[in-house]
Design an enzyme around this catalytic site. Structure first.
Site, PDB file in Angstrom:
ATOM      1  CG  ASP A  35      19.922  20.402  27.179  1.00 57.94           C
ATOM      2  OD1 ASP A  35      20.981  19.260  27.245  1.00 57.94           O
ATOM      3  OD2 ASP A  35      18.804  20.341  26.832  1.00 57.94           O
ATOM      4  CE  LYS A  40      19.811  16.587  29.901  1.00 53.20           C
ATOM      5  NZ  LYS A  40      20.052  16.206  28.636  1.00 53.20           N
ATOM      6  CG  PHE A 157      36.997   7.332  20.758  1.00 54.35           C
ATOM      7  CD1 PHE A 157      36.306   6.544  19.644  1.00 54.35           C
ATOM      8  CD2 PHE A 157      37.747   8.391  20.562  1.00 54.35           C
ATOM      9  CE1 PHE A 157      36.659   6.924  18.280  1.00 54.35           C
ATOM     10  CE2 PHE A 157      38.117   8.781  19.311  1.00 54.35           C
ATOM     11  CZ  PHE A 157      37.676   8.244  18.243  1.00 54.35           C
ATOM     12  CE  LYS A 209      31.580   7.318  18.266  1.00 49.52           C
ATOM     13  NZ  LYS A 209      31.666   7.565  19.708  1.00 49.52           N
ATOM     14  CG  ASN A 213      31.061   3.465  18.343  1.00 49.08           C
ATOM     15  OD1 ASN A 213      31.992   3.155  18.918  1.00 49.08           O
ATOM     16  ND2 ASN A 213      30.171   4.060  18.429  1.00 49.08           N
ATOM     17  CG  LEU A 255      37.120 -11.173  21.960  1.00 51.94           C
ATOM     18  CD1 LEU A 255      38.557 -11.832  21.828  1.00 51.94           C
ATOM     19  CD2 LEU A 255      36.279 -11.437  20.467  1.00 51.94           C
ATOM     20  N   GLY A 262      23.681  -3.700  22.846  1.00 50.39           N
ATOM     21  CA  GLY A 262      22.454  -2.747  22.564  1.00 50.39           C
ATOM     22  C   GLY A 262      23.043  -1.526  22.692  1.00 50.39           C
ATOM     23  CB  CYS A 265      26.702   4.068  20.923  1.00 47.72           C
ATOM     24  SG  CYS A 265      26.821   5.248  21.974  1.00 47.72           S
ATOM     25  NE  ARG A 332      19.621   6.526  25.275  1.00 46.52           N
ATOM     26  CZ  ARG A 332      20.643   7.436  25.104  1.00 46.52           C
ATOM     27  NH1 ARG A 332      20.432   8.243  24.244  1.00 46.52           N
ATOM     28  NH2 ARG A 332      21.439   7.738  25.811  1.00 46.52           N
TER      29      ARG A 332
HETATM   30  C1  UGA Z   1      30.229   2.619  22.837  1.00 45.37           C
HETATM   31  C2  UGA Z   1      31.800   2.528  22.703  1.00 45.37           C
HETATM   32  O1  UGA Z   1      32.466   1.109  23.419  1.00 45.37           O
HETATM   33  C3  UGA Z   1      32.285   3.806  23.064  1.00 45.37           C
HETATM   34  O2  UGA Z   1      33.651   3.811  22.553  1.00 45.37           O
HETATM   35  C4  UGA Z   1      31.489   5.043  22.170  1.00 45.37           C
HETATM   36  O3  UGA Z   1      32.245   6.129  22.604  1.00 45.37           O
HETATM   37  C5  UGA Z   1      30.069   4.753  22.406  1.00 45.37           C
HETATM   38  O4  UGA Z   1      29.675   3.720  22.026  1.00 45.37           O
HETATM   39  C6  UGA Z   1      29.464   5.880  21.617  1.00 45.37           C
HETATM   40  O5  UGA Z   1      29.630   5.944  20.318  1.00 45.37           O
HETATM   41  O6  UGA Z   1      29.176   7.018  22.258  1.00 45.37           O
HETATM   42  P1  UGA Z   1      28.435   2.163  24.685  1.00 45.37           P
HETATM   43  O7  UGA Z   1      27.352   2.329  24.134  1.00 45.37           O
HETATM   44  O8  UGA Z   1      28.576   2.936  26.076  1.00 45.37           O
HETATM   45  O9  UGA Z   1      29.930   2.671  24.229  1.00 45.37           O
HETATM   46  O10 UGA Z   1      28.721   0.661  25.528  1.00 45.37           O
HETATM   47  P2  UGA Z   1      29.843  -0.450  25.226  1.00 45.37           P
HETATM   48  O11 UGA Z   1      30.522  -0.539  26.658  1.00 45.37           O
HETATM   49  O12 UGA Z   1      30.661  -0.457  24.020  1.00 45.37           O
HETATM   50  O13 UGA Z   1      28.812  -1.635  25.206  1.00 45.37           O
HETATM   51  C7  UGA Z   1      27.935  -1.698  24.223  1.00 45.37           C
HETATM   52  C8  UGA Z   1      27.014  -2.971  24.022  1.00 45.37           C
HETATM   53  O14 UGA Z   1      27.820  -4.092  23.740  1.00 45.37           O
HETATM   54  C9  UGA Z   1      26.343  -3.249  25.537  1.00 45.37           C
HETATM   55  O15 UGA Z   1      25.088  -3.802  25.334  1.00 45.37           O
HETATM   56  C10 UGA Z   1      27.519  -4.487  26.097  1.00 45.37           C
HETATM   57  O16 UGA Z   1      26.832  -5.217  26.920  1.00 45.37           O
HETATM   58  C11 UGA Z   1      27.586  -4.973  24.706  1.00 45.37           C
HETATM   59  N1  UGA Z   1      28.947  -5.929  24.951  1.00 45.37           N
HETATM   60  C12 UGA Z   1      30.196  -5.305  25.045  1.00 45.37           C
HETATM   61  C13 UGA Z   1      28.853  -7.164  24.840  1.00 45.37           C
HETATM   62  O17 UGA Z   1      27.919  -7.835  24.375  1.00 45.37           O
HETATM   63  N2  UGA Z   1      30.153  -8.070  24.814  1.00 45.37           N
HETATM   64  C14 UGA Z   1      31.433  -7.388  25.002  1.00 45.37           C
HETATM   65  O18 UGA Z   1      32.401  -7.819  24.982  1.00 45.37           O
HETATM   66  C15 UGA Z   1      31.326  -5.870  25.288  1.00 45.37           C
END
Ligand code: UGA
Length: 434
Positions: A35, A40, A157, A209, A213, A255, A262, A265, A332
């Site tokens: 890094d 860090k 993922f 990817k 997403n 769902l 948010g 990603c 974020r």
């Molecule tokens: C997401 C993807 O799920 C990962 O597979 C991927 O690797 C990652 O982005 C990435 O590109 O690095 P992440 O952003 O950590 O992961 O979080 P998620 O669990 O996907 O949730 C994203 C947002 O959707 C959160 O704000 C969560 O609260 C919201 N969410 C999720 C909902 O509002 N409803 C749901 O049913 C699921």
């Protein structure tokens, strides 16, 4: 060709890089994480985590102590000592939604600079389709000698908050390759995970990817749109999601209706994918609608609060949850923070709590009162909001909350509680789509 245990370098120790490097060490490989932030690297060498991620600290300490995991600021050192180099640098959004690939370009040049023998260069960062071609071109251009190398796309993922378990138990591992030459080594690296492997061309891997997403974000916006219909029709979105989710072709995950998605990603990747499509001559209107529904979902939630309180100005509102979702200190693009800022703009006084994200939130919510105990938040509040689905919020002392609030009004942006139970307890309870 290389055999396990493999000598691996990870360039970039953000969420993906740090988890990837640590987990590779955990499954037996020799890993050097690079890094460019000296503070860090110092922290990590002292066993301190720059982020909160369940299970990560233990694994970092264990593997560092075993000598399988090292941290350095020197890309040269990391690359020279390794056979396989993973790039896991940030790919942040630009104002027009496109991706800033300057870190990728810089690392490609740095790798080229020290490449003296065959290595496999693997991109783990989320990048627009055809980035692999650019990485390959750049390394070839800046490499002083005629060294052979392979560029591979190996998208990640993992979800924040579940990163270690997602990494160690993936649904699939994707290798986008230019030739079959690196496939054996890549399979060796991941062999201990026993996961299904998809080998494809580099462009397709990169698209897997962004398409994944965006599809997950679409799923959330879909159920959020359905939640609006449910509210209007007097139906229950949880029941609808359960019934839909039992169909294997649909699945129940992602769902959960909410105040919107948010994180670092989905919002970024959606914008990027729309931009990529545009540059390739396709108007991805479907994804623009996904973004629109997400923005409207937050507006609708704010309106629900405003309609109930009539006037938000000078009301004391308690907010439980500041991170963008459970199990993380990441704020974020957090819907919870966006909501706080919105309520503050309307003149509300905020009392806030989060199990892990308070320190980070303090930097953006300067006028809020930060509480050290979730059960103290409702005291004297005109309304309470649940903005993040932390499981511990389900253990909130509801009797105490009802008695200590000026008015027992609860807005549940994550559907953590049951409407009938909350009403029986004496709350005015408003959730999403029920
Ligand atoms: C997401 C993807 O799920 C990962 O597979 C991927 O690797 C990652 O982005 C990435 O590109 O690095 P992440 O952003 O950590 O992961 O979080 P998620 O669990 O996907 O949730 C994203 C947002 O959707 C959160 O704000 C969560 O609260 C919201 N969410 C999720 C909902 O509002 N409803 C749901 O049913 C699921």
């Amino acid at each position: 060709m290389f055999n396990a245990p493999m000598k691996i370098c990870i360039v970039g120790t953000g969420y993906v890089g740090l988890v990837t490097g640590t987990c590779f060490a955990e499954i037996g490989h020799d890993v050097i994480c690079v890094d460019n932030a000296p503070e860090k690297v110092k922290m990590l060498n002292a066993g301190q985590m720059p982020i909160y991620e369940p299970g990560l600290e233990e694994l970092v300490k264990k593997n560092a102590a075993a000598g399988r995991l090292k941290f350095t600021t020197s890309t040269k050192d990391g690359v020279e000592k390794s056979d396989v180099v993973f790039i896991a640098v940030p790919t942040p959004p630009q104002p027009d939604g496109s991706v800033d690939l300057s870190y990728m370009e810089k690392v490609s040049r740095e790798i080229a600079d020290v490449l003296t023998r065959y290595k496999i260069i693997v991109d783990k960062s989320t990048v627009p389709v055809r980035t692999g071609e650019k990485v390959c071109e750049t390394i070839r251009r800046y490499c002083k000698s005629k060294v052979e190398f392979d560029v591979v796309s190996n998208p990640e993922f993992l979800r924040e908050g579940f990163a270690v378990q997602d990494f160690l138990k993936p649904d699939r591992i994707v290798f986008g390759v230019q030739s079959q030459r690196p496939v054996h080594a890549l399979k060796e690296i991941y062999a201990p995970l026993n996961a299904p492997v998809v080998v494809t061309d580099v462009n397709s891997a990169e698209l897997i990817k962004h398409a994944s997403n965006s599809f997950l974000a679409l799923k959330i916006s879909y159920i959020n749109a359905v939640s609006v219909i449910c509210e209007a029709a007097g139906a229950n979105v949880e029941e609808v999601a359960n019934g839909m989710g039992m169909d294997k072709r649909i699945g129940r995950e992602f769902l959960n209706a909410s105040l919107g998605f948010g994180g670092s990603c989905f919002p970024k990747d959606l914008s990027a994918f729309i931009k990529i499509a545009e540059q390739l001559g396709y108007d991805f209107a479907l994804l623009r609608e996904v973004q629109k529904i997400n923005a409207q979902q937050m507006e609708r939630f704010v309106r629900k609060i405003a309609d109930t309180l009539w006037v938000i100005k000078d009301k004391t509102i308690g907010v439980l949850g500041l991170s963008f979702k459970q199990n993380t200190d990441d704020i974020r693009m957090s819907p919870a923070i966006a909501l706080c800022l919105r309520l503050r703009k309307e003149g509300a006084r905020l009392k806030v709590y989060d199990p892990k994200a308070m320190d980070k939130a303090r930097t953006v919510l300067k006028e809020a009162t930060f509480m050290d105990d979730m059960n103290k938040v409702p005291e004297g509040c005109d309304a309470l909001v649940i903005a993040t689905e932390w499981p511990e919020f389900k253990k909130l002392d509801l009797q105490r909350a009802r008695k200590s609030m000026t008015h027992p009004i609860l807005f549940d942006g994550r559907n953590l509680f049951e409407p009938a139970e909350m009403e029986a307890l004496g709350f005015i309870y408003k959730s999403i789509g029920r």
